[in-house]
Design a protein around this motif. Structure first.
Motif, PDB file in Angstrom:
ATOM      1  N   SER A 196     116.918  74.079 -51.532  1.00 63.16           N
ATOM      2  CA  SER A 196     116.002  72.965 -52.133  1.00 63.16           C
ATOM      3  C   SER A 196     116.626  71.698 -52.111  1.00 63.16           C
ATOM      4  O   SER A 196     116.081  70.473 -51.835  1.00 63.16           O
ATOM      5  CB  SER A 196     115.222  73.404 -53.009  1.00 63.16           C
ATOM      6  OG  SER A 196     115.896  73.514 -54.120  1.00 63.16           O
ATOM      7  N   LEU A 197     117.980  71.676 -52.697  1.00 72.16           N
ATOM      8  CA  LEU A 197     118.514  70.293 -52.907  1.00 72.16           C
ATOM      9  C   LEU A 197     119.016  69.761 -51.716  1.00 72.16           C
ATOM     10  O   LEU A 197     118.730  68.498 -51.543  1.00 72.16           O
ATOM     11  CB  LEU A 197     119.612  70.866 -53.845  1.00 72.16           C
ATOM     12  CG  LEU A 197     119.350  70.991 -55.373  1.00 72.16           C
ATOM     13  CD1 LEU A 197     120.543  71.478 -56.114  1.00 72.16           C
ATOM     14  CD2 LEU A 197     118.551  69.813 -55.993  1.00 72.16           C
ATOM     15  N   LYS A 198     119.212  70.460 -50.718  1.00 70.60           N
ATOM     16  CA  LYS A 198     119.726  70.206 -49.408  1.00 70.60           C
ATOM     17  C   LYS A 198     118.542  69.330 -48.572  1.00 70.60           C
ATOM     18  O   LYS A 198     118.599  68.114 -48.182  1.00 70.60           O
ATOM     19  CB  LYS A 198     120.356  70.997 -48.728  1.00 70.60           C
ATOM     20  CG  LYS A 198     121.737  71.558 -48.987  1.00 70.60           C
ATOM     21  CD  LYS A 198     122.308  72.484 -48.165  1.00 70.60           C
ATOM     22  CE  LYS A 198     123.606  73.243 -48.638  1.00 70.60           C
ATOM     23  NZ  LYS A 198     123.983  74.106 -47.622  1.00 70.60           N
ATOM     24  N   VAL A 199     117.407  70.066 -48.583  1.00 68.05           N
ATOM     25  CA  VAL A 199     116.244  69.451 -48.181  1.00 68.05           C
ATOM     26  C   VAL A 199     115.923  68.170 -48.672  1.00 68.05           C
ATOM     27  O   VAL A 199     115.475  67.086 -48.060  1.00 68.05           O
ATOM     28  CB  VAL A 199     114.856  70.373 -48.221  1.00 68.05           C
ATOM     29  CG1 VAL A 199     113.525  69.712 -47.701  1.00 68.05           C
ATOM     30  CG2 VAL A 199     115.064  71.510 -47.305  1.00 68.05           C
ATOM     31  N   HIS A 222     117.971  60.560 -47.914  1.00 68.17           N
ATOM     32  CA  HIS A 222     118.750  59.910 -46.938  1.00 68.17           C
ATOM     33  C   HIS A 222     117.965  59.333 -45.872  1.00 68.17           C
ATOM     34  O   HIS A 222     117.967  58.055 -45.501  1.00 68.17           O
ATOM     35  CB  HIS A 222     119.798  60.535 -46.493  1.00 68.17           C
ATOM     36  CG  HIS A 222     121.155  60.749 -47.606  1.00 68.17           C
ATOM     37  ND1 HIS A 222     121.722  59.776 -47.980  1.00 68.17           N
ATOM     38  CD2 HIS A 222     121.676  62.048 -47.833  1.00 68.17           C
ATOM     39  CE1 HIS A 222     122.728  60.261 -48.929  1.00 68.17           C
ATOM     40  NE2 HIS A 222     122.611  61.575 -48.790  1.00 68.17           N
ATOM     41  N   ILE A 223     117.051  60.198 -45.296  1.00 71.65           N
ATOM     42  CA  ILE A 223     116.193  59.473 -44.142  1.00 71.65           C
ATOM     43  C   ILE A 223     115.236  58.309 -44.621  1.00 71.65           C
ATOM     44  O   ILE A 223     115.323  57.350 -44.130  1.00 71.65           O
ATOM     45  CB  ILE A 223     115.227  60.728 -43.709  1.00 71.65           C
ATOM     46  CG1 ILE A 223     116.186  61.758 -42.881  1.00 71.65           C
ATOM     47  CG2 ILE A 223     114.217  60.287 -42.667  1.00 71.65           C
ATOM     48  CD1 ILE A 223     115.538  62.995 -42.800  1.00 71.65           C
ATOM     49  N   VAL A 224     114.619  58.546 -45.736  1.00 76.54           N
ATOM     50  CA  VAL A 224     113.687  57.378 -46.313  1.00 76.54           C
ATOM     51  C   VAL A 224     114.682  56.231 -46.602  1.00 76.54           C
ATOM     52  O   VAL A 224     114.170  54.963 -46.219  1.00 76.54           O
ATOM     53  CB  VAL A 224     112.819  58.151 -47.422  1.00 76.54           C
ATOM     54  CG1 VAL A 224     112.056  56.742 -48.215  1.00 76.54           C
ATOM     55  CG2 VAL A 224     111.964  58.837 -47.113  1.00 76.54           C
ATOM     56  N   ALA A 225     115.742  56.213 -47.119  1.00 72.93           N
ATOM     57  CA  ALA A 225     116.591  55.047 -47.447  1.00 72.93           C
ATOM     58  C   ALA A 225     116.715  54.396 -46.243  1.00 72.93           C
ATOM     59  O   ALA A 225     116.841  53.131 -46.093  1.00 72.93           O
ATOM     60  CB  ALA A 225     117.858  55.574 -48.326  1.00 72.93           C
ATOM     61  N   HIS A 275     125.235  60.838 -45.777  1.00 68.46           N
ATOM     62  CA  HIS A 275     125.628  62.313 -45.386  1.00 68.46           C
ATOM     63  C   HIS A 275     124.966  63.222 -45.976  1.00 68.46           C
ATOM     64  O   HIS A 275     124.780  63.314 -47.334  1.00 68.46           O
ATOM     65  CB  HIS A 275     127.270  62.475 -45.618  1.00 68.46           C
ATOM     66  CG  HIS A 275     127.564  64.032 -45.412  1.00 68.46           C
ATOM     67  ND1 HIS A 275     127.810  64.523 -43.941  1.00 68.46           N
ATOM     68  CD2 HIS A 275     127.875  64.925 -46.061  1.00 68.46           C
ATOM     69  CE1 HIS A 275     128.228  65.869 -44.083  1.00 68.46           C
ATOM     70  NE2 HIS A 275     128.324  66.001 -45.498  1.00 68.46           N
ATOM     71  N   ALA A 276     124.493  64.418 -45.454  1.00 68.10           N
ATOM     72  CA  ALA A 276     123.840  65.435 -45.821  1.00 68.10           C
ATOM     73  C   ALA A 276     124.430  66.707 -45.385  1.00 68.10           C
ATOM     74  O   ALA A 276     124.644  66.588 -44.108  1.00 68.10           O
ATOM     75  CB  ALA A 276     122.376  65.421 -45.447  1.00 68.10           C
ATOM     76  N   SER A 291     118.701  65.132 -38.151  1.00 63.04           N
ATOM     77  CA  SER A 291     119.584  65.206 -36.838  1.00 63.04           C
ATOM     78  C   SER A 291     118.855  64.028 -35.941  1.00 63.04           C
ATOM     79  O   SER A 291     119.635  63.113 -35.353  1.00 63.04           O
ATOM     80  CB  SER A 291     119.342  66.395 -36.164  1.00 63.04           C
ATOM     81  OG  SER A 291     119.801  66.238 -34.895  1.00 63.04           O
ATOM     82  N   ARG A 292     117.766  64.002 -35.851  1.00 62.02           N
ATOM     83  CA  ARG A 292     117.027  62.819 -35.062  1.00 62.02           C
ATOM     84  C   ARG A 292     117.370  61.441 -35.564  1.00 62.02           C
ATOM     85  O   ARG A 292     117.757  60.302 -34.750  1.00 62.02           O
ATOM     86  CB  ARG A 292     115.447  63.018 -34.893  1.00 62.02           C
ATOM     87  CG  ARG A 292     115.177  64.048 -33.990  1.00 62.02           C
ATOM     88  CD  ARG A 292     113.733  64.156 -33.579  1.00 62.02           C
ATOM     89  NE  ARG A 292     112.992  64.862 -35.011  1.00 62.02           N
ATOM     90  CZ  ARG A 292     111.819  64.508 -35.732  1.00 62.02           C
ATOM     91  NH1 ARG A 292     111.009  63.295 -34.968  1.00 62.02           N
ATOM     92  NH2 ARG A 292     111.161  64.900 -36.604  1.00 62.02           N
ATOM     93  N   ILE A 293     117.196  61.240 -36.974  1.00 65.16           N
ATOM     94  CA  ILE A 293     117.753  59.918 -37.375  1.00 65.16           C
ATOM     95  C   ILE A 293     119.031  59.781 -37.208  1.00 65.16           C
ATOM     96  O   ILE A 293     119.279  58.432 -37.059  1.00 65.16           O
ATOM     97  CB  ILE A 293     117.273  60.074 -38.885  1.00 65.16           C
ATOM     98  CG1 ILE A 293     115.596  60.075 -39.147  1.00 65.16           C
ATOM     99  CG2 ILE A 293     117.918  58.745 -39.660  1.00 65.16           C
ATOM    100  CD1 ILE A 293     114.844  58.849 -38.498  1.00 65.16           C
TER     101      ILE A 293
END
Length: 164
Positions: free
Chosen positions: A61-64, A70-73, A100-101, A128-130
């Motif tokens: 859940s933390l990884k999600v 990171h994506i939103v930022a 990094h995630a 992955s796409r981002i």
């Protein structure tokens, strides 16, 4: 290299306001789904797991959440570049790159409830796409064109006014 990979590589210089907005909407919907699941429905699912799997559930859940943040930022940074708030050459600075995630462990994912698996895999796919888009920006670019920046702002404002 697959056809899909070739399409994404061809997009490296084509991060448009429409693409950014579409990905941002996707990320925000995923964030809302993840919050609803992990804060509400997922609590019952977690209680049904073995103790070790419960720890994996919490970690996933933390990884999600980390992936989505990171994506939103990164997408907000791209919006700032497009609007001219940040110069595009600044996009190469480390703090402007996608954060990094950590990847999820497939052996842990298979122990998760189906709904959690879907969220984990969706967040990993979007990340992955981002990441491919972010890496595509590292190619040498010509100097930014003021005319292109103006066209991007006009396009964004036109879409904003039309939709709003």
């Amino acid at each position: 290299m697959t056809e899909s990979d070739e399409e994404w590589q061809g997009m490296e210089a084509r991060i448009t306001p429409r693409l950014i907005d579409s990905l941002y909407t996707e990320a925000m919907l995923l964030a809302d789904e993840a919050r609803a699941y992990f804060d509400e429905t997922g609590r019952d699912d977690r209680q049904l797991l073995e103790p070790f799997a419960r720890v994996g559930f919490a970690c996933e859940s933390l990884k999600v959440t980390t992936r989505i943040m990171h994506i939103v930022a990164w997408l907000l940074t791209q919006k700032a570049v497009e609007s001219g708030e940040i110069r595009s050459v600044d996009g190469r600075r480390p703090e402007r790159r996608l954060g990094h995630a950590n990847e999820s462990d497939p052996a842990v994912i298979v122990q998760m409830p189906e709904a959690a698996q879907r969220l984990i895999n969706s967040s990993a796919d979007l990340y992955s796409r981002i990441k491919r888009l972010d890496e595509g920006q590292l190619v040498d670019e010509p100097a930014p064109s003021p005319a292109r920046a103006l066209m991007g702002r006009l396009e964004r404002d036109f879409i904003w006014n039309r939709d709003g």
